[in-house]
Design a protein around this motif. Sequence first.
Motif, PDB file in Angstrom:
ATOM      1  N   VAL A 166     -46.332  -2.422 -34.237  1.00  6.31           N
ATOM      2  CA  VAL A 166     -45.996  -2.507 -32.820  1.00  6.31           C
ATOM      3  C   VAL A 166     -45.012  -3.655 -32.630  1.00  6.31           C
ATOM      4  N   THR A 167     -43.845  -3.320 -32.114  1.00 12.73           N
ATOM      5  CA  THR A 167     -42.824  -4.342 -31.894  1.00 12.73           C
ATOM      6  C   THR A 167     -42.570  -4.512 -30.408  1.00 12.73           C
ATOM      7  N   ARG A 168     -41.956  -5.608 -30.082  1.00 13.12           N
ATOM      8  CA  ARG A 168     -41.594  -5.891 -28.684  1.00 13.12           C
ATOM      9  C   ARG A 168     -40.678  -4.797 -28.149  1.00 13.12           C
ATOM     10  N   GLU A 169     -39.747  -4.334 -28.972  1.00  8.34           N
ATOM     11  CA  GLU A 169     -38.808  -3.310 -28.554  1.00  8.34           C
ATOM     12  C   GLU A 169     -39.526  -2.011 -28.189  1.00  8.34           C
ATOM     13  N   LYS A 170     -40.519  -1.629 -28.965  1.00  7.48           N
ATOM     14  CA  LYS A 170     -41.276  -0.404 -28.679  1.00  7.48           C
ATOM     15  C   LYS A 170     -42.032  -0.525 -27.359  1.00  7.48           C
ATOM     16  N   ILE A 171     -42.591  -1.683 -27.118  1.00  7.98           N
ATOM     17  CA  ILE A 171     -43.335  -1.894 -25.880  1.00  7.98           C
ATOM     18  C   ILE A 171     -42.385  -1.912 -24.689  1.00  7.98           C
ATOM     19  N   LEU A 172     -41.222  -2.525 -24.857  1.00  7.27           N
ATOM     20  CA  LEU A 172     -40.241  -2.541 -23.772  1.00  7.27           C
ATOM     21  C   LEU A 172     -39.765  -1.128 -23.430  1.00  7.27           C
ATOM     22  N   LYS A 173     -39.687  -0.244 -24.417  1.00  4.57           N
ATOM     23  CA  LYS A 173     -39.307   1.143 -24.155  1.00  4.57           C
ATOM     24  C   LYS A 173     -40.359   1.833 -23.286  1.00  4.57           C
ATOM     25  N   ILE A 174     -41.612   1.505 -23.507  1.00  5.96           N
ATOM     26  CA  ILE A 174     -42.676   2.083 -22.682  1.00  5.96           C
ATOM     27  C   ILE A 174     -42.525   1.609 -21.235  1.00  5.96           C
ATOM     28  N   PHE A 175     -42.212   0.331 -21.050  1.00  5.59           N
ATOM     29  CA  PHE A 175     -42.029  -0.178 -19.695  1.00  5.59           C
ATOM     30  C   PHE A 175     -40.783   0.404 -19.039  1.00  5.59           C
ATOM     31  N   GLU A 176     -39.752   0.698 -19.829  1.00  2.00           N
ATOM     32  CA  GLU A 176     -38.585   1.384 -19.282  1.00  2.00           C
ATOM     33  C   GLU A 176     -38.981   2.779 -18.816  1.00  2.00           C
TER      34      GLU A 176
END
Length: 128
Positions: free
Chosen positions: A26-36
């Motif tokens: 789990v990376t920050r980028e993957k989590i940010l995509k979910i928030f997008e």
Amino acid sequence: MAKKRIRIDMEDSDGARYDIKLEGNVTREKILKIFEMMDLMNIEEEQEVTNMDSIGSKIWHIVDKFFPMGKFTSTNILEKYEDEFNEPIKLSIISTYLSRFSLKGKIDRIRTGREWTYQTIKIGQKQQ
């Protein structure tokens, strides 16, 4: 290294519910995509109401208020807790709650020498 797990439960304005679970790398980028994705679907983040009746909620208040981004130890929490609430607390109680927060996926817990170092797992605040 322990496998990271993050679970996100959401509800949109129409009452539809969404459950997303991330495991493994789990990376920050993957989590940010979910928030997008949440932003595209117009799903608002709920503000949690803090209930200061329990020791756990008080400890979480300290973590959230004083260490929203950086690393901290149970001793750091002990000092801030006693300053903030003007009441004594045992270090073992704080360690127990921090361990529970780690198991729930609210904070990361890493062994550093003889002690544990913690860091909150937070996604960047929604930008206006």
